[in-house]
Enzyme design. Sequence first.
Site, PDB file in Angstrom:
ATOM      1  N   ASP A 150      56.275  33.857  65.318  1.00 40.51           N
ATOM      2  CA  ASP A 150      55.566  32.624  64.979  1.00 40.51           C
ATOM      3  C   ASP A 150      55.380  32.543  63.461  1.00 40.51           C
ATOM      4  OD1 ASP A 150      53.711  30.547  64.583  1.00 40.51           O
ATOM      5  OD2 ASP A 150      52.597  31.018  66.401  1.00 40.51           O
ATOM      6  N   HIS A 180      56.477  28.764  66.731  1.00 36.39           N
ATOM      7  CA  HIS A 180      55.156  28.175  66.950  1.00 36.39           C
ATOM      8  C   HIS A 180      55.296  27.021  67.935  1.00 36.39           C
ATOM      9  CE1 HIS A 180      50.940  27.566  65.923  1.00 36.39           C
ATOM     10  NE2 HIS A 180      51.186  26.265  65.930  1.00 36.39           N
ATOM     11  N   SER A 233      47.740  25.926  69.798  1.00 37.12           N
ATOM     12  CA  SER A 233      47.552  26.151  68.368  1.00 37.12           C
ATOM     13  C   SER A 233      46.065  26.087  67.989  1.00 37.12           C
ATOM     14  CB  SER A 233      48.398  25.144  67.573  1.00 37.12           C
ATOM     15  OG  SER A 233      48.484  25.491  66.213  1.00 37.12           O
TER      16      SER A 233
END
Length: 374
Positions: free
Chosen positions: A304, A332, A176
């Site tokens: 996502d 995600h 991320s």
Amino acid sequence: MASRRPSDSREGDVPNGQVVQNVQSMNQDPSARPSCVVAKSSYRAPWWLPGGHLQTIYARSLARNLSVPYRRERWRTPDEDFIDIDWLASTADQSRIVVLFHGLEGCSRSHYAISLMDVLARCGWMGVVPHFRGCGDEANCLPRSYHAGDSQEIDWILRRLKDENPARKIFVIAISLGANMLLKWLGECGAAAQKIVERAVGVSAPLDLQAAARQLDFGFKRILYTRYFLQTMRPKVLAKISAHGLAIEARAVRSCSTFRAIDDLYTAPVHGFKSADDYWTNTSSKPWLKTIRVPTLVINARNDPFLPERALPDVEEVSDAVTLEFPDTGGHVGFVTGKFPGRLDWLPKRAVDFFAADPHGVNISLTEERLVPG
């Protein structure tokens, strides 16, 4: 060069991460620069876990049954601050180190960290999770914290690891926000990064921070995700104001309900940016993908919730050292597999397979028995 989107994926079509093609120009001009590798992903979410939101949220609960022993070190930073480093406690193979950079407000106990370190322990590899400033168990000393474009932090950490382990090969996986930092560093360093890192994996990176902020700061995603992150971010900023006398109104911080608000108030000005927009524009990793020279795998699910599919890079926007893998599902960092209640072994296995690939790109597959949590 004509634009092509990386191929859609279905589980079972090809072996995990198999190269589909090296995308070349439509006219096959032999003088054209080779383009990126496109991998057809083996990942497909289980039928009982539909949609990007469920896949994202549910995955966080699955690491509770895994126990990974760490050994902690504290490192002084070049600017007289500190970070905490968690090493996998026991390893058999001392020749390779896998470094994991966590995501926003993450740590060595995040589900993706625990699941990866569990797999590394089973493989006998060395593993380490550096915590960004303030993400260990104590607040860092300086007014600054960490941010999405802090490639200088990535740089000194990886250089120190290499300096202290010159004979060991270093592989890096980042998640991320940490993935955005890593990919930006790889692009900035270009060929020089090859002296430090063998291979890299970026997972669920918010490659275009403007696009990610637009996704997360509005509608129910603001309630579902942004509020979750701000629950820990606001108290940290308030503590910085109190400890360092920052000229930021505490009441404004307490009322922050969007990333734009907290980045305008704290993240941007404290880290040298004019505004949230200036920060997001100048720290997004997407423009740097063209100059990456270390073999790098970029994994982003098309569903996502943090990044719209249209923001994913095209094959013309990355270098020939980059492998793009865009499974249709996964949310995600939510790559759950198997029968209910599911497992978190797909992402660690995919990363380890990529790291274990020989110089000619032929994957050395690891057995499922070694990777499935027992």
